[in-house]
Design a protein around this motif. Sequence first.
Motif, PDB file in Angstrom:
ATOM      1  N   ASP A   1       0.792  -1.139   0.037  1.00  0.00           N
ATOM      2  CA  ASP A   1      -0.088  -0.110   0.114  1.00  0.00           C
ATOM      3  C   ASP A   1       0.776   1.191  -0.111  1.00  0.00           C
ATOM      4  O   ASP A   1       0.104   2.501  -0.072  1.00  0.00           O
TER       5      ASP A   1
ATOM      6  N   GLY B   1      -4.074   0.062  -6.668  1.00  0.00           N
ATOM      7  CA  GLY B   1      -5.124   1.058  -6.273  1.00  0.00           C
ATOM      8  C   GLY B   1      -4.818   2.698  -6.432  1.00  0.00           C
ATOM      9  O   GLY B   1      -5.219   3.088  -5.274  1.00  0.00           O
TER      10      GLY B   1
ATOM     11  N   ASP C   1      -7.645  -0.983  -8.318  1.00  0.00           N
ATOM     12  CA  ASP C   1      -7.510  -1.903  -7.405  1.00  0.00           C
ATOM     13  C   ASP C   1      -7.932  -3.280  -7.804  1.00  0.00           C
ATOM     14  O   ASP C   1      -8.951  -3.905  -7.192  1.00  0.00           O
TER      15      ASP C   1
END
Length: 658
Positions: free
Chosen positions: A526, A544, A562
Amino acid sequence: MNKAQAWLQGRWTVPLISGLLILASLAAGQLLDAAVWVDALMVAAAVVAGTPVVIKAWNALTAKVIGIDLLVSVAAIGAVIIGEYWEAAAVTFLFAIGHALEDATLNKTRSALAELVAVAPDVAIVLRDGEQVEVAAHEVVQGETVLVKNGSKVPVDGLVIGGTGALDEASITGESIPVEKMTGDQVFAGTISTGGFLQVEATGVGADTTLARIIHRVEEAQDAKAKTQKFMDRFSAWYTPAIIVLAILVGLFTQDVVLALTLLVIACPGALVISIPVSIVAGIGRGAKDGILIKGGEFLETSAKIDAVALDKTGTLTQGRPQLTDVVALYPDLGPDHPVMDEDEVLRMAARAEAGSEHPLARPIVEAAQDRLPGFVAGLPEHTEPVPGKGIVASLDGHRIAVGNLALLQAEQLAGSRDHGRVAEVVADLAAKGRTPMVVACDGRPVGVVAVADTIREDAAEMVRRLHASGVKKVVMLTGDIEPVARAVGRQVGIDEVRAGLLPEDKLEAVADLRRQGYTVAMVGDGVNDAPALATADIGVAMGAAGTGVAIETADIALMKDNLLKLPEAVSLARRTVNNMRQNIVIALATVAVLMFGVLFGGVTMAIGMLVHEASVLVVIVNAMRLLRRKDDPAARRTRGPGTPVPATEETRVTQPA
């Protein structure tokens, strides 16, 4: 600029005028039989087509660069001096045509960037003092309300504060299916309304929009050079002067000036110089169209070598939204003298205790109770005492309620050996199924177990299968979760190796260990908690990234949607692009070698040499343009359907940090 000026400055003006002069010269020779006019028109054709080449060669020389233009200039001027006017005109004319075609096709390979610029909105309709006002898109102020009507472009990044509608987000995510939008959803500049009416609060305007960042990123990426391209630039810097010296030596040795000049023309490394950048531009452009942003040629080239992929579990392989999966009542009926401790009561007790907790796993328990239990109100307990790493203890209606792991039971000494054994059995069974179990105890006795699990993404198993099909040897899960849960997820997804119980620094060490083993590693995360591992990996991939400016700017590859299947698609694109580069290099070198042989032993003329040379440039460009076509993943054609679980193999290994 009027039409006449635009035409004079067009890419086809010079070759057109030069070609007409050559035709006029040939006609004069046939109709007038006037040698003076024939020669004059041929020289004029050479001057028209050759002047821009000479100017570029001179500018390059002043910058201490010896390039292709110098070779053509010397050959053309030399041909005029020795009276080979046709050769001079033909060489410069063909070179001008080749340059125009090269420019046109290179612009075609940059079509992704042109399309992105084309979708950038020009105007916006905003609400000011209760009235609809049309302003330039860059004049919208953050916080203003923008109206998006059916068929119009969204002019800003923002949040929907009213209305419903559908947006085509292909320009941002590469996804062609329109996405439904309602209050609270995020929207991006450059997307197009396909229905409905939206009121949007502007959060990003002008250069701060996701679209603007993507355009900037693609511009930089298409200009960035790969390692192979840098090598070819250095090669050309030495190759061109070497050809000039070779031509001089051949001329002195053979006393054949025409042969020496012809050697200059056919040895032009034009196709070689353009072979790599045209592939890189096309590959990065194709990726941008599909919602895959690659930082530059160097990262594209490295991505083609990826043979190990490290994945975070939560939010990558799983949805990142835990849900309650199980409620087990250990003693549903203790007799008439004891309160009922069925599943509903266990859930009620756990939810009321967790209402005072900030732990991420508290939310799914409370939400499940609100959905399942009529009249349930998650009021705060009388007293809450978090136990770090173990759970929570709360006071409810005069009872002491504990919710946590087995370590909490032992620390609180809440259970006798018989109860502890039964609880441990239930906990182990749930953990083996990939769930996170929590024991619920009341006044010193365990009464039940609740379990939560993060739902595995439907396309996770298919992603792993496609990665293997594309040549990735090892797919590794790096997670901070406990071993039984991590092993269960890995088994369902088809992961080769699971490393569980990791802290951020452990993930970094795991990536470094894979690199020490000789793997080229891509780390997918992330971009925040996984930042150290992302930085250590050969290629850092952000998932994403739409709307996340930091991810777009810092990740080596940013997947705008994503969608896990974009990862094997990115690896496949990188490998196709590098293969294309190699094909182009072979074409360029083979052409030069054949022409050199033809000049020295087969009587290839200057004009024929230039014609073949320009043809090779076009072949290289057309070959690179094949990358612009959307190519189905060969692995995808063998798929059993997205989300189909892949059976685990016995080779799946689980390791934990020492």
